[in-house]
Design an enzyme around this catalytic site. Structure first.
Site, PDB file in Angstrom:
ATOM      1  N   ASP A 245       6.814 -42.355 -17.202  1.00 31.66           N
ATOM      2  CA  ASP A 245       6.333 -42.519 -15.772  1.00 31.66           C
ATOM      3  C   ASP A 245       6.709 -43.814 -15.258  1.00 31.66           C
ATOM      4  O   ASP A 245       6.044 -44.773 -15.434  1.00 31.66           O
ATOM      5  CB  ASP A 245       4.840 -42.048 -15.713  1.00 31.66           C
ATOM      6  CG  ASP A 245       4.419 -42.200 -14.334  1.00 31.66           C
ATOM      7  OD1 ASP A 245       4.971 -42.096 -13.311  1.00 31.66           O
ATOM      8  OD2 ASP A 245       3.083 -42.686 -14.079  1.00 31.66           O
ATOM      9  N   VAL A 295      13.261 -40.356  -5.489  1.00 34.74           N
ATOM     10  CA  VAL A 295      12.888 -41.515  -5.275  1.00 34.74           C
ATOM     11  C   VAL A 295      12.498 -41.571  -3.873  1.00 34.74           C
ATOM     12  O   VAL A 295      13.300 -41.550  -2.886  1.00 34.74           O
ATOM     13  CB  VAL A 295      13.765 -42.641  -5.552  1.00 34.74           C
ATOM     14  CG1 VAL A 295      13.499 -44.169  -5.098  1.00 34.74           C
ATOM     15  CG2 VAL A 295      14.247 -42.673  -7.314  1.00 34.74           C
ATOM     16  N   CYS A 301       4.191 -41.367  -0.501  1.00 34.11           N
ATOM     17  CA  CYS A 301       5.281 -42.441  -1.047  1.00 34.11           C
ATOM     18  C   CYS A 301       5.575 -43.239   0.410  1.00 34.11           C
ATOM     19  O   CYS A 301       5.976 -42.608   1.269  1.00 34.11           O
ATOM     20  CB  CYS A 301       6.588 -41.926  -1.584  1.00 34.11           C
ATOM     21  SG  CYS A 301       6.588 -40.977  -2.909  1.00 34.11           S
ATOM     22  N   ASP A 334      11.193 -33.614  -8.292  1.00 35.20           N
ATOM     23  CA  ASP A 334       9.878 -34.274  -8.041  1.00 35.20           C
ATOM     24  C   ASP A 334       9.851 -34.902  -6.692  1.00 35.20           C
ATOM     25  O   ASP A 334      10.375 -35.988  -6.369  1.00 35.20           O
ATOM     26  CB  ASP A 334       9.842 -35.247  -9.176  1.00 35.20           C
ATOM     27  CG  ASP A 334       8.320 -36.142  -9.003  1.00 35.20           C
ATOM     28  OD1 ASP A 334       7.663 -35.480  -8.350  1.00 35.20           O
ATOM     29  OD2 ASP A 334       8.081 -37.101  -9.398  1.00 35.20           O
TER      30      ASP A 334
HETATM   31  P1  XMP Z   1       4.593 -34.702  -3.502  1.00 30.72           P
HETATM   32  O1  XMP Z   1       5.469 -34.775  -2.409  1.00 30.72           O
HETATM   33  O2  XMP Z   1       4.560 -33.212  -4.129  1.00 30.72           O
HETATM   34  O3  XMP Z   1       5.386 -35.749  -4.535  1.00 30.72           O
HETATM   35  O4  XMP Z   1       3.203 -35.206  -3.082  1.00 30.72           O
HETATM   36  C1  XMP Z   1       4.739 -36.275  -5.474  1.00 30.72           C
HETATM   37  C2  XMP Z   1       5.430 -37.188  -6.171  1.00 30.72           C
HETATM   38  O5  XMP Z   1       5.346 -38.592  -5.637  1.00 30.72           O
HETATM   39  C3  XMP Z   1       5.845 -39.586  -6.501  1.00 30.72           C
HETATM   40  N1  XMP Z   1       4.535 -40.523  -6.373  1.00 30.72           N
HETATM   41  C4  XMP Z   1       4.806 -41.604  -5.553  1.00 30.72           C
HETATM   42  N2  XMP Z   1       5.906 -42.163  -4.972  1.00 30.72           N
HETATM   43  N3  XMP Z   1       4.716 -44.121  -4.468  1.00 30.72           N
HETATM   44  C5  XMP Z   1       6.029 -43.243  -4.383  1.00 30.72           C
HETATM   45  O6  XMP Z   1       6.913 -43.880  -3.864  1.00 30.72           O
HETATM   46  C6  XMP Z   1       3.348 -43.662  -4.837  1.00 30.72           C
HETATM   47  O7  XMP Z   1       2.556 -44.354  -4.792  1.00 30.72           O
HETATM   48  C7  XMP Z   1       3.484 -42.649  -5.623  1.00 30.72           C
HETATM   49  N4  XMP Z   1       2.625 -41.544  -6.339  1.00 30.72           N
HETATM   50  C8  XMP Z   1       3.394 -40.550  -6.643  1.00 30.72           C
HETATM   51  C9  XMP Z   1       5.586 -38.912  -7.804  1.00 30.72           C
HETATM   52  O8  XMP Z   1       6.955 -38.646  -8.191  1.00 30.72           O
HETATM   53  C10 XMP Z   1       4.798 -37.487  -7.645  1.00 30.72           C
HETATM   54  O9  XMP Z   1       5.035 -36.682  -8.682  1.00 30.72           O
END
Ligand code: XMP
Length: 474
Positions: A245, A295, A301, A334
């Site tokens: 991760d 990404v 995000c 993802d």
């Molecule tokens: P969804 O759209 O399904 O995306 O809610 C989930 C994915 O978002 C990523 N993730 C993050 N990406 N900052 C980011 O840029 C964050 O704080 C963060 N937290 C999660 C991660 O890949 C997840 O599976």
């Protein structure tokens, strides 16, 4: 030249002639990783507002898998994995036990602590001498009584040998109308089969299971500090797949971590996140058994805003897919998936599975409580790089954040609408995928990837795609 990059709302799948008559004609079986196959292409995200054991259990029962997040102590993350591995286990290898000279109070406490309805009674030599179940204690008021005097003794116990099949066990349980069948080998306890687990197995024919019939589960590890120790403990606990991760997966840190994990452990490693063909190729070369793509597209995000980096998600999948396909390594899409339409597009573009955060965060099974805000039921969904998640980590590690301004958040904390049971959400997503595959004339995941034709649409096309010129009631 700056190339154009598209995402889900920029395209549609062009409908094609279909021979699909009913949903039964469509097969959603797919690869999660080199050695793991799932019956539905859904993976719950390793986020602390999405996946702990409750979510992972249902994901696996429905045919997908959950990835336990890593923002827990090693002990707690291992416990979450164990809870999943124990959930529908046909044979419980190490049932909870108690000694005959312990008290009723001890038994009550152990049952409460382990959340089980019975304990097997072993003597000092480890021989099975009885069983004590909730039935034996429900009307017993003297907490000082010894187990020996309350238990069902060995003479009245029905037991079986260690190699009994689930079907034979079912027959014995039914014949004797009992709920627990201890397995004994050379007078020593070697397992336990419960009626509850046999019934659960029949209820979930599509469940993702390991060779021993236990539900599949994955867990995330980081790339620094205790990651090897964490991985070791997770593997020991029966974890089926590890997820490396790290936000920027196309980095030396991620590549070296994958190499090290592959050298030390013989389970599948999912690596990510990347958004390019080169990133996919480098992780595969390092030994990744699946590559996670995405990404900055996640609902919570702000990576693209804070760093200016990222690739619109559909384009990232389209770019990574040829490399992954050549290597025979599955991709996990993802982030950014909001509905079954996005999911179908992601799979058609080349992903074998999709990872979901937001869509699952509002369900009963996600960690955290449901609250009512402005009259609407909601749950929390936070980015793992949000300030709140950062503070939570500091707190867990017993550290103070003396310089909060040093932390640059790449995620937000948010509320999502409450969505009820995750099994119902999954049913809707998979139902939509079935139909989506049928529109593409595809009966399998491979066929939709081979046959799919995308068309680009304008903002007018997108507007037309949503309900319009009506007042939507619900
Ligand atoms: P969804 O759209 O399904 O995306 O809610 C989930 C994915 O978002 C990523 N993730 C993050 N990406 N900052 C980011 O840029 C964050 O704080 C963060 N937290 C999660 C991660 O890949 C997840 O599976």
């Amino acid at each position: 030249m700056i190339p154009e990059a598209l995402t889900f709302d920029d395209v549609l799948l062009v409908p094609q002639r279909s021979s699909v008559v009913s949903r039964k004609d469509v097969e959603t079986r797919t690869q999660l990783s080199r050695n793991i196959t799932l019956n539905i292409p859904l993976v719950s995200a390793n986020m602390d507002t999405v996946t702990e054991s409750a979510m992972a259990i249902i994901m696996a029962r429905e045919g997908g898998i959950g990835i336990i997040h890593r923002f827990l102590s090693i002990k707690d993350q291992v416990r979450e994995v164990q809870l999943v591995k124990r959930a529908d286990n046909i044979v419980i290898d190490t049932p909870f036990t108690i000694g005959p000279y312990m008290s009723l109070a001890d038994a009550k406490e152990a049952m409460h602590q382990h959340n089980v309805s019975g304990l097997l009674v072993l003597d000092d030599e480890g021989a099975l001498v009885g069983i004590i179940t909730r039935r034996d204690i429900v009307f017993e008021e003297d907490n000082n009584k010894l187990i020996r005097d309350i238990m069902t003794p060995k003479e009245r116990l029905v037991t079986a040998g260690r190699d009994i099949s689930p079907e034979e066990a079912r027959k014995i349980l039914a014949k004797h109308r009992i709920e627990k069948l201890p397995l004994v080998y050379e007078n020593k306890l070697c397992g336990l089969i419960t009626a509850q687990d046999i019934v659960k197995r029949l209820e979930h024919p599509k469940a993702s299971r390991d060779k021993r019939g236990r539900l599949l589960v994955g867990a995330a590890v980081g790339v620094k500090e205790d990651f090897i120790e964490r991985a070791e403990m997770l593997v020991k606990a029966g974890c089926d797949v590890l997820v490396v991760d790290i936000a920027h997966g196309h980095s030396d840190l991620a590549i070296n971590t994958v190499r090290e994990l592959k050298k030390k452990f013989s389970i599948d490693i999912i690596a990510g996140n990347v958004a390019t063909a080169e990133g996919t190729s480098d992780l595969i070369e390092a030994g990744a058994d699946a590559v996670k793509v995405g990404v900055g597209g996640g609902s919570i995000c702000i990576t693209r805003i804070v760093t200016g980096s990222g690739v619109p998600q559909l384009q990232a999948i389209l770019d990574c897919a040829p490399v992954a396909k050549r290597a025979g390594i599955p991709l996990i899409a993802d982030g950014g998936i909001r509905n079954s339409g996005d999911m179908t597009k992601a799979i058609a573009a080349g992903a074998s599975t999709v990872m979901l955060g937001n869509v699952l965060a509002g369900t009963d099974e996600s960690p955290g409580i449901t609250i009512i805000r402005n009259g609407i039921k909601q749950k929390v969904c936070r980015g793992m790089a949000s300030f709140g998640a950062h503070l939570g980590r500091k707190e867990r590690e017993g550290q103070k954040d003396d310089n909060p301004n040093d932390y640059v958040a790449e995620g937000v904390e948010a509320m999502v609408p409450y969505r009820g049971k995750v099994s119902e959400v999954i049913q809707q997503l998979v139902g939509g995928l079935w139909s989506g595959m049928s529109y593409c004339g595809a009966r399998t995941v491979l066929e939709i990837q081979q046959n799919a034709r995308f068309t680009k649409m304008t903002q007018s096309g997108l507007r037309e795609s949503h309900p319009h010129d009506v007042n939507v009631v619900k």
